[in-house]
Design an enzyme around this catalytic site. Structure first.
Site, PDB file in Angstrom:
ATOM      1  N   ILE A  75       0.846  -1.204   0.000  1.00 28.05           N
ATOM      2  CA  ILE A  75       0.000   0.000   0.000  1.00 28.05           C
ATOM      3  C   ILE A  75       0.881   1.253   0.000  1.00 28.05           C
ATOM      4  O   ILE A  75       0.620   2.224  -0.721  1.00 28.05           O
ATOM      5  CB  ILE A  75      -0.956  -0.005   1.222  1.00 28.05           C
ATOM      6  N   TYR A 109      -2.427 -10.308  15.447  1.00 32.61           N
ATOM      7  CA  TYR A 109      -2.293  -9.148  14.560  1.00 32.61           C
ATOM      8  C   TYR A 109      -3.482  -8.199  14.734  1.00 32.61           C
ATOM      9  O   TYR A 109      -3.323  -6.982  14.913  1.00 32.61           O
ATOM     10  CB  TYR A 109      -2.202  -9.621  13.095  1.00 32.61           C
ATOM     11  N   LYS A 163      -3.880  -4.166  16.069  1.00 31.85           N
ATOM     12  CA  LYS A 163      -4.488  -3.061  15.307  1.00 31.85           C
ATOM     13  C   LYS A 163      -5.541  -2.343  16.157  1.00 31.85           C
ATOM     14  O   LYS A 163      -5.666  -1.122  16.120  1.00 31.85           O
ATOM     15  CB  LYS A 163      -5.090  -3.579  13.994  1.00 31.85           C
TER      16      LYS A 163
HETATM   17  N1  NAD Z   1      -2.880  -5.126   2.604  1.00 32.44           N
HETATM   18  C1  NAD Z   1      -4.039  -5.250   3.265  1.00 32.44           C
HETATM   19  O1  NAD Z   1      -4.971  -5.912   2.803  1.00 32.44           O
HETATM   20  C2  NAD Z   1      -4.224  -4.586   4.615  1.00 32.44           C
HETATM   21  C3  NAD Z   1      -5.472  -4.731   5.254  1.00 32.44           C
HETATM   22  C4  NAD Z   1      -5.648  -4.129   6.494  1.00 32.44           C
HETATM   23  C5  NAD Z   1      -4.641  -3.373   7.054  1.00 32.44           C
HETATM   24  N2  NAD Z   1      -3.448  -3.262   6.423  1.00 32.44           N
HETATM   25  C6  NAD Z   1      -2.387  -2.479   7.056  1.00 32.44           C
HETATM   26  O2  NAD Z   1      -1.886  -1.541   6.121  1.00 32.44           O
HETATM   27  C7  NAD Z   1      -0.485  -1.345   6.328  1.00 32.44           C
HETATM   28  C8  NAD Z   1       0.273  -1.620   5.044  1.00 32.44           C
HETATM   29  O3  NAD Z   1       0.031  -2.964   4.646  1.00 32.44           O
HETATM   30  P1  NAD Z   1       0.701  -3.609   3.358  1.00 32.44           P
HETATM   31  O4  NAD Z   1      -0.217  -4.640   2.854  1.00 32.44           O
HETATM   32  O5  NAD Z   1       1.208  -2.556   2.448  1.00 32.44           O
HETATM   33  O6  NAD Z   1       1.909  -4.384   4.047  1.00 32.44           O
HETATM   34  P2  NAD Z   1       3.441  -4.476   3.649  1.00 32.44           P
HETATM   35  O7  NAD Z   1       4.032  -5.561   4.506  1.00 32.44           O
HETATM   36  O8  NAD Z   1       3.598  -4.591   2.181  1.00 32.44           O
HETATM   37  O9  NAD Z   1       3.995  -3.059   4.113  1.00 32.44           O
HETATM   38  C9  NAD Z   1       4.431  -2.810   5.428  1.00 32.44           C
HETATM   39  C10 NAD Z   1       5.831  -2.234   5.329  1.00 32.44           C
HETATM   40  O10 NAD Z   1       6.275  -1.939   6.652  1.00 32.44           O
HETATM   41  C11 NAD Z   1       7.639  -2.253   6.740  1.00 32.44           C
HETATM   42  N3  NAD Z   1       7.971  -2.500   8.146  1.00 32.44           N
HETATM   43  C12 NAD Z   1       7.628  -3.570   8.897  1.00 32.44           C
HETATM   44  N4  NAD Z   1       8.127  -3.454  10.127  1.00 32.44           N
HETATM   45  C13 NAD Z   1       8.801  -2.274  10.170  1.00 32.44           C
HETATM   46  C14 NAD Z   1       9.532  -1.592  11.168  1.00 32.44           C
HETATM   47  N5  NAD Z   1       9.695  -2.120  12.384  1.00 32.44           N
HETATM   48  N6  NAD Z   1      10.100  -0.404  10.871  1.00 32.44           N
HETATM   49  C15 NAD Z   1       9.955   0.139   9.624  1.00 32.44           C
HETATM   50  N7  NAD Z   1       9.272  -0.478   8.626  1.00 32.44           N
HETATM   51  C16 NAD Z   1       8.711  -1.668   8.906  1.00 32.44           C
HETATM   52  C17 NAD Z   1       7.814  -3.488   5.873  1.00 32.44           C
HETATM   53  O11 NAD Z   1       9.162  -3.648   5.443  1.00 32.44           O
HETATM   54  C18 NAD Z   1       6.846  -3.204   4.737  1.00 32.44           C
HETATM   55  O12 NAD Z   1       7.506  -2.622   3.631  1.00 32.44           O
HETATM   56  C19 NAD Z   1      -0.107  -2.265   7.480  1.00 32.44           C
HETATM   57  O13 NAD Z   1      -0.144  -1.534   8.667  1.00 32.44           O
HETATM   58  C20 NAD Z   1      -1.201  -3.317   7.476  1.00 32.44           C
HETATM   59  O14 NAD Z   1      -1.367  -3.888   8.753  1.00 32.44           O
HETATM   60  C21 NAD Z   1      -3.217  -3.851   5.209  1.00 32.44           C
END
Ligand code: NAD
Length: 321
Positions: free
Chosen positions: A12, A152, A156
């Site tokens: 995202i 998880y 959240k």
């Molecule tokens: N993709 C979905 O369907 C979805 C649904 C609900 C919520 N979310 C939330 O949206 C956000 C983005 O999700 P996404 O799908 O892009 O996930 P993603 O894993 O692709 O992106 C998360 C990023 O955070 C980075 N990261 C993790 N731990 C870290 C740390 N300690 N310090 C710095 N960077 C760190 C990772 O390297 C990764 O690039 C997240 O918070 C996720 O929980 C996503």
């Protein structure tokens, strides 16, 4: 104006960075390139941005107090989008403490720096998983979030509560966006749409949890990024908003559409349905429509077609290298 986007190399986050830059913003990206899925994929998500003068990358951990303080001290950060997280539901079952450390302590670290630096807007990536196994459809923001079904999801919910407290005590405007399953180009490789697509492309067994009837309110990633852009521009005090397509589909429907766009049949292998996953998600998005004037624009067919195109191009590029 500089906008700090944590987790900007992710699925995202990288789409959001593209959108912010297209809107003339300066993006300060912070990401640790964690191992939840291939860091190489995250690298390629933002490769095209590395030469852009409006994009700056800091490789580092949001839990690192010294680094976070330095990042805020050295940059004129006005707004923050906090996406960095341990984002895998099933991974969190095996690693609950790591998930809590990143998602709760990491969120606190970013909120603390935001408080001290008088940030004007904070957007927090929450999740539909806070509803646990919902029983009311479509699910509204005011529906029950008492019980979650994975570590998880609980992190959240904690994140939302901490955000609410920071708004109450320190006046930081915070909008928590409850994303419903996002999908599309640059899809996380540990999510169902990617795994299904990969299995069909490669003609390997596709592991289907349950009988295929489970429903998800799949939301196209560019629509999700747009919701964040709008949330950044609106001070709502403290607010929680569902971000979903309002159009749930079954896993079987997703597989059928992928088969159509890929031009191959899936080889399905049934597995028991995990207790950490809800059976259905379906977002009531009327609040996001009203407050942000946000609308999900992309149909599941259009979105899956775009995913398949991206996946095929990625595979071709990797073969040529
Ligand atoms: N993709 C979905 O369907 C979805 C649904 C609900 C919520 N979310 C939330 O949206 C956000 C983005 O999700 P996404 O799908 O892009 O996930 P993603 O894993 O692709 O992106 C998360 C990023 O955070 C980075 N990261 C993790 N731990 C870290 C740390 N300690 N310090 C710095 N960077 C760190 C990772 O390297 C990764 O690039 C997240 O918070 C996720 O929980 C996503």
């Amino acid at each position: 104006m500089t906008i700090l986007v944590t987790g900007a190399a992710g699925f995202i986050g990288s789409h959001l960075a593209d959108l912010l830059i297209a809107h003339g913003q300066h993006v300060l990206a912070m990401d640790t390139f964690d191992n939840q899925y291939s860091p190489l994929q995250k690298n390629s998500n933002i490769q095209h941005l590395l030469t852009n003068k409006n994009f700056e990358l800091i490789v580092g951990d949001i839990r690192n107090k010294e680094l976070v303080e330095k990042v805020f001290a050295r940059n004129q950060i006005e707004k923050v989008v906090h996406l960095a997280a341990n984002a895998g539901v099933r991974y969190s079952i095996e690693n609950p403490a790591e998930c809590a450390d990143v998602n709760i302590n990491g969120t606190l670290r970013i909120l603390e720096a935001s408080r001290k630096n008088k940030i004007k807007q904070f957007v927090f990536a929450s999740s539909s998983s806070v509803y646990g196994n919902p029983t009311v459809f479509p699910t509204k923001e005011t529906d029950n979030t008492e019980t979650q079904v994975s570590p998880y999801a609980t992190t959240k919910k904690c994140g939302e509560i901490i955000c609410k407290n920071y708004n109450y005590n320190y006046g930081i405007p915070v909008t928590c966006l409850r994303f419903f399953t996002s999908y599309g180009p640059r899809n996380r490789s540990n999510m169902a749409v990617y795994k299904f697509g990969e299995a069909i492309f490669e003609q390997k067994p596709l592991q289907l949890f349950g009988n295929g009837d489970a429903k998800r309110d799949y939301t196209y990633v560019k629509d999700v990024a747009e919701s964040v852009l709008l949330a950044l521009d609106k001070d709502l005090g403290f607010e929680v908003l569902n971000i979903g397509s309002h159009c749930p589909v079954t896993l079987t429907e997703v597989i059928r559409a992928l088969e159509k766009f890929i031009g191959k049949k899936a080889i399905i292998e049934h597995k028991p349905y995990p207790s950490c996953d809800p059976l259905e998600t379906f977002a009531d998005v009327s609040k996001a429509k009203k407050t942000l004037h946000w609308e999900p624009k992309t149909s599941i067919q259009e979105g899956l077609k775009a995913f398949v195109q991206w996946y095929a191009e990625k595979e071709n590029t990797e073969k040529d290298q």
